[in-house]
Design a protein around this motif. Structure first.
Motif, PDB file in Angstrom:
ATOM      1  N   CYS A 199     -58.138  71.161  -4.586  1.00 47.05           N
ATOM      2  CA  CYS A 199     -56.921  70.435  -3.852  1.00 47.05           C
ATOM      3  C   CYS A 199     -57.309  71.239  -2.380  1.00 47.05           C
ATOM      4  O   CYS A 199     -56.864  72.433  -2.543  1.00 47.05           O
ATOM      5  N   THR A 200     -57.228  70.526  -1.069  1.00 44.23           N
ATOM      6  CA  THR A 200     -57.111  71.227   0.069  1.00 44.23           C
ATOM      7  C   THR A 200     -55.761  70.942   0.542  1.00 44.23           C
ATOM      8  O   THR A 200     -55.089  69.812   0.402  1.00 44.23           O
ATOM      9  N   LEU A 201     -55.253  71.572   1.297  1.00 40.44           N
ATOM     10  CA  LEU A 201     -53.989  71.278   2.110  1.00 40.44           C
ATOM     11  C   LEU A 201     -54.047  70.264   3.201  1.00 40.44           C
ATOM     12  O   LEU A 201     -53.255  69.620   3.637  1.00 40.44           O
ATOM     13  N   ASN A 202     -55.285  70.364   3.745  1.00 43.44           N
ATOM     14  CA  ASN A 202     -55.540  69.499   4.999  1.00 43.44           C
ATOM     15  C   ASN A 202     -56.489  68.271   4.873  1.00 43.44           C
ATOM     16  O   ASN A 202     -57.678  68.609   4.618  1.00 43.44           O
ATOM     17  N   ALA A 203     -55.847  67.170   4.984  1.00 43.51           N
ATOM     18  CA  ALA A 203     -56.894  65.805   4.790  1.00 43.51           C
ATOM     19  C   ALA A 203     -56.293  64.961   5.882  1.00 43.51           C
ATOM     20  O   ALA A 203     -56.555  65.190   7.006  1.00 43.51           O
ATOM     21  N   ALA A 204     -55.655  63.868   5.467  1.00 45.44           N
ATOM     22  CA  ALA A 204     -55.269  62.748   6.577  1.00 45.44           C
ATOM     23  C   ALA A 204     -54.629  63.280   7.582  1.00 45.44           C
ATOM     24  O   ALA A 204     -54.819  62.865   8.849  1.00 45.44           O
ATOM     25  N   LYS A 205     -53.921  64.329   7.561  1.00 43.38           N
ATOM     26  CA  LYS A 205     -52.990  64.922   8.827  1.00 43.38           C
ATOM     27  C   LYS A 205     -53.927  65.436   9.873  1.00 43.38           C
ATOM     28  O   LYS A 205     -53.278  65.688  11.097  1.00 43.38           O
ATOM     29  N   VAL A 206     -55.223  65.871   9.394  1.00 37.54           N
ATOM     30  CA  VAL A 206     -56.072  66.286  10.132  1.00 37.54           C
ATOM     31  C   VAL A 206     -56.409  65.420  11.171  1.00 37.54           C
ATOM     32  O   VAL A 206     -56.386  65.474  12.442  1.00 37.54           O
ATOM     33  N   THR A 207     -56.918  64.183  10.817  1.00 36.46           N
ATOM     34  CA  THR A 207     -57.245  63.215  11.773  1.00 36.46           C
ATOM     35  C   THR A 207     -56.131  62.662  12.439  1.00 36.46           C
ATOM     36  O   THR A 207     -56.127  62.072  13.285  1.00 36.46           O
ATOM     37  N   ASP A 208     -54.890  62.499  11.907  1.00 37.72           N
ATOM     38  CA  ASP A 208     -53.749  62.141  12.689  1.00 37.72           C
ATOM     39  C   ASP A 208     -53.462  63.196  13.848  1.00 37.72           C
ATOM     40  O   ASP A 208     -53.191  62.676  14.939  1.00 37.72           O
ATOM     41  N   THR A 209     -53.593  64.489  13.672  1.00 36.52           N
ATOM     42  CA  THR A 209     -53.639  65.372  14.704  1.00 36.52           C
ATOM     43  C   THR A 209     -54.508  65.312  15.719  1.00 36.52           C
ATOM     44  O   THR A 209     -54.188  65.114  16.863  1.00 36.52           O
ATOM     45  N   VAL A 210     -55.950  64.970  15.191  1.00 38.31           N
ATOM     46  CA  VAL A 210     -57.040  64.789  16.391  1.00 38.31           C
ATOM     47  C   VAL A 210     -56.604  63.393  17.183  1.00 38.31           C
ATOM     48  O   VAL A 210     -56.882  63.403  18.293  1.00 38.31           O
ATOM     49  N   ALA A 211     -56.077  62.536  16.555  1.00 38.84           N
ATOM     50  CA  ALA A 211     -55.904  61.046  17.214  1.00 38.84           C
ATOM     51  C   ALA A 211     -54.873  61.364  18.326  1.00 38.84           C
ATOM     52  O   ALA A 211     -54.837  60.868  19.453  1.00 38.84           O
ATOM     53  N   ARG A 212     -53.680  62.149  17.858  1.00 39.70           N
ATOM     54  CA  ARG A 212     -52.689  62.596  18.806  1.00 39.70           C
ATOM     55  C   ARG A 212     -53.261  63.466  20.070  1.00 39.70           C
ATOM     56  O   ARG A 212     -52.887  62.837  21.363  1.00 39.70           O
ATOM     57  N   LEU A 213     -54.117  64.304  19.715  1.00 34.31           N
ATOM     58  CA  LEU A 213     -54.702  65.204  20.718  1.00 34.31           C
ATOM     59  C   LEU A 213     -55.455  64.482  21.577  1.00 34.31           C
ATOM     60  O   LEU A 213     -55.595  64.697  23.034  1.00 34.31           O
ATOM     61  N   LEU A 222     -68.153  71.356  15.007  1.00 37.07           N
ATOM     62  CA  LEU A 222     -67.734  71.106  13.805  1.00 37.07           C
ATOM     63  C   LEU A 222     -66.238  71.464  13.828  1.00 37.07           C
ATOM     64  O   LEU A 222     -66.143  72.688  14.520  1.00 37.07           O
ATOM     65  N   LEU A 223     -65.563  70.766  12.875  1.00 38.71           N
ATOM     66  CA  LEU A 223     -64.090  71.372  12.712  1.00 38.71           C
ATOM     67  C   LEU A 223     -63.758  72.014  11.569  1.00 38.71           C
ATOM     68  O   LEU A 223     -64.125  71.318  10.507  1.00 38.71           O
ATOM     69  N   VAL A 224     -63.157  73.310  11.282  1.00 41.92           N
ATOM     70  CA  VAL A 224     -62.775  73.910   9.914  1.00 41.92           C
ATOM     71  C   VAL A 224     -61.372  73.763  10.143  1.00 41.92           C
ATOM     72  O   VAL A 224     -60.598  74.031  10.872  1.00 41.92           O
ATOM     73  N   ALA A 225     -60.959  72.754   8.987  1.00 42.19           N
ATOM     74  CA  ALA A 225     -59.442  71.736   9.272  1.00 42.19           C
ATOM     75  C   ALA A 225     -58.478  72.510   8.550  1.00 42.19           C
ATOM     76  O   ALA A 225     -57.714  71.848   7.809  1.00 42.19           O
ATOM     77  N   TYR A 226     -58.490  73.957   8.628  1.00 44.56           N
ATOM     78  CA  TYR A 226     -57.359  74.670   8.099  1.00 44.56           C
ATOM     79  C   TYR A 226     -55.980  74.743   8.919  1.00 44.56           C
ATOM     80  O   TYR A 226     -55.465  76.129   9.485  1.00 44.56           O
ATOM     81  N   LEU A 227     -55.607  73.565   9.199  1.00 47.00           N
ATOM     82  CA  LEU A 227     -54.412  73.612  10.327  1.00 47.00           C
ATOM     83  C   LEU A 227     -53.395  74.292   9.820  1.00 47.00           C
ATOM     84  O   LEU A 227     -52.456  74.892  10.639  1.00 47.00           O
ATOM     85  N   ASP A 228     -53.048  74.156   8.390  1.00 49.67           N
ATOM     86  CA  ASP A 228     -51.819  74.466   8.147  1.00 49.67           C
ATOM     87  C   ASP A 228     -51.959  75.599   6.929  1.00 49.67           C
ATOM     88  O   ASP A 228     -51.209  75.797   5.804  1.00 49.67           O
ATOM     89  N   GLY A 229     -52.930  76.653   7.297  1.00 54.08           N
ATOM     90  CA  GLY A 229     -53.402  77.464   6.170  1.00 54.08           C
ATOM     91  C   GLY A 229     -54.291  76.616   5.120  1.00 54.08           C
ATOM     92  O   GLY A 229     -54.621  75.177   5.319  1.00 54.08           O
ATOM     93  N   GLU A 230     -54.800  77.257   3.993  1.00 49.79           N
ATOM     94  CA  GLU A 230     -55.585  76.181   3.136  1.00 49.79           C
ATOM     95  C   GLU A 230     -55.172  76.730   1.654  1.00 49.79           C
ATOM     96  O   GLU A 230     -54.983  77.981   1.425  1.00 49.79           O
ATOM     97  N   ARG A 231     -55.494  76.071   0.749  1.00 53.22           N
ATOM     98  CA  ARG A 231     -55.552  76.267  -0.566  1.00 53.22           C
ATOM     99  C   ARG A 231     -56.503  76.457  -1.193  1.00 53.22           C
ATOM    100  O   ARG A 231     -56.748  77.388  -2.195  1.00 53.22           O
TER     101      ARG A 231
END
Length: 500
Positions: free
Chosen positions: A307-321, A344-353
């Motif tokens: 289980c990763t902490l960062n998934a669809a919210k990553v693409t949400d964030t990049v879309a906003r940017l 390449l993006l390492v998508a640990y936006l809010d830390g990672e599990r």
């Protein structure tokens, strides 16, 4: 017509799905939102879950056009690992800490040092990350001792809703009421051993040796056991038949595996706020690296997952940017050239599990003056998928055979870009099903099994949705990209890389 209800209480909302108890046909659904949370501190009031459940039931009945008396059985699936702390009168002591609250990292590290990481893994099948309930209990004692002193009952989110369904009343004596959980959700606490089939109260005694832990924990039921029935007052509030049967419930991904009909060797990629990769197994897996959580499933077997902490919210964030909506972000990503030295993006936006990097942050590597919006859009999707696929490879390294179907589900499963990137990175065809609400649908299947007195595997197989291929691998070589991603991800996770 008898109807069964499945409840999915997630971080974002509560969903209720109503299914024909005989055929499994979906009749209607309803949803009610929860207050958003913002990790690393992620908390919600359990009373809000109950209010959302009541509202979602009403909307589901209205959409299905059925009467309350038609609903004869209910089961609840919910987000795992949360802590619902109750006092002796069954009142919630403080807001529940959720699965994506990572504030207990220091407490988990201290417990792991005392127990031994390998020894703990060998007992429960998982090296507990900060999200597990045991860490939240240690956090409560260390940070809020006045609340810990009042602690008389420890429930998980689905346990709390099941307790309320069966007549549990805040303000009444907790000792006089039955509280239950199930094997799947209990196995994500850090103090329940699915292989041994028992609570490890000796682990809880390391948190506090004075508490009577055995009296504070819910009874662990089997997958088709009955938790109780809905009393008349609660039935009137919810809009179900009085004395409707209530199932043991399950964790969310565990119910999803039932709703999708996942068999051993098959894989599910779940794209929600978090990213999950899971399969089912008849045997437990013990991963000393802590990457694979070898929890129990909702059928009596096991559900190895990452289980990763960062998934669809990553693409949400990049879309906003990028100032793009989701449709444009997908079009940009699918149009991007697959250059070997692309960003390449390492998508640990809010830390990672997974991996356990609670203090890390995202890292965008490989930028040049020629980097385009298309490159950045593709990097967003690839960053999510490469992190999940890294976990999948670790699952295979533990000996799991994963050559069956690869299903994509969750809110992000409708994205053509996510589907294509998963196919490209894994080198496998990607399939989807028509199961819109797999978690709630799996909970409804459990309710039907309890109602019939049947093995839940029978209902899982009978009600399994058909699947179809929606993306084929494009023949792209990810060897170099995967290696670059791994090195960048390892650097991003170093202590002190972004913090003193």
């Amino acid at each position: 017509m008898p109807v069964v209800a499945g409840v999915d209480s997630s971080t974002q909302s509560t969903t209720v799905v109503l299914r024909d108890a005989d055929t499994g046909a979906t009749l209607g659904s309803g949803r009610a939102p929860h207050t958003p949370t913002f990790p690393p501190v992620s908390e919600q009031d359990p009373a809000e879950w109950w209010a959302a459940t009541v509202l979602a039931f009403g909307r589901a009945r209205e959409n299905a056009g059925i009467a309350a008396d038609d609903i004869v059985a209910v089961s609840v699936a919910a987000q795992c690992h949360g802590l619902v702390p109750l006092d002796a009168e069954g009142r919630v002591i403080r807001p529940a800490k959720l699965w994506n609250d990572t504030t207990a990292s220091a407490e988990i590290a201290a417990l792991t040092e005392r127990i031994g990481g390998d020894a703990w893994t060998d007992r429960i099948g998982t090296l507990p990350p900060p999200s597990f309930t045991i860490g939240k209990l240690a956090w409560l004692k260390a940070r809020e001792p006045e609340h810990f002193t009042r602690l008389a009952g420890v429930l998980l989110p689905h346990d709390y809703l099941t307790w309320r369904l069966t007549g549990g009343t805040p303000g009444a004596s907790l000792r006089s009421e039955r509280t239950v959980t199930d094997r799947s959700d209990a196995s994500g606490t850090g103090y329940y051993s699915a292989p041994e089939g028992r609570y490890l109260t000796e682990v809880l005694e390391l948190v506090d040796a004075q508490k009577a832990w055995a009296d504070m924990l819910p009874e662990v039921l089997g997958p088709s056991e009955q938790a109780g029935t809905v009393p008349a007052a609660t039935a009137a509030e919810l809009g179900v038949r009085a004395d409707a049967v209530v199932g043991a419930g399950a964790g969310d991904q565990h119910a999803s595996a039932v709703g999708l009909g996942i068999a051993p060797g098959e894989l599910a990629y779940v794209l929600g706020t978090s990213g999950v990769v899971f399969t089912t197994s008849e045997f437990p897996v013990f991963d000393h690296s802590g990457i694979v959580n070898a929890v129990a499933d909702a059928t009596g077997a096991y559900l190895p997952l990452i289980c990763t902490l960062n998934a669809a919210k990553v693409t949400d964030t990049v879309a906003r940017l990028l100032g793009a909506d989701h449709g444009e972000l997908e079009r940009l990503a699918l149009a991007a050239p697959r250059e070997a030295d692309r960003p390449l993006l390492v998508a640990y936006l809010d830390g990672e599990r997974t991996p356990n990097r609670p203090h890390s942050r995202g890292l965008l590597a490989g930028l040049s003056s020629e980097t385009s919006r298309e490159d950045l859009a593709l990097a967003a999707f690839e960053g999510v998928v490469l992190g999940m696929e890294r976990g999948q490879r670790r699952m295979q390294e533990t000996g799991l055979a994963l050559g069956g179907r690869l299903l994509v589900t969750g809110g992000g499963s409708g994205s053509a870009a996510y589907r294509q990137v998963i196919a490209d990175v894994t080198g496998r065809p990607v399939e989807i099903t028509d199961a819109v609400d797999a978690v709630a649908g799996g909970a409804a299947a459990q309710a039907a099994a309890v109602l019939r007195g049947a093995d839940i595997r029978t209902l899982r197989d009978e009600w399994a949705p058909a699947s179809r291929v929606v993306a084929e691998p494009g023949g792209h070589d990810y060897t170099r990209i995967r290696d670059t991603y791994t090195r960048a991800a390892d650097w991003a996770g170093l202590d002190g890389a972004f913090h003193d």
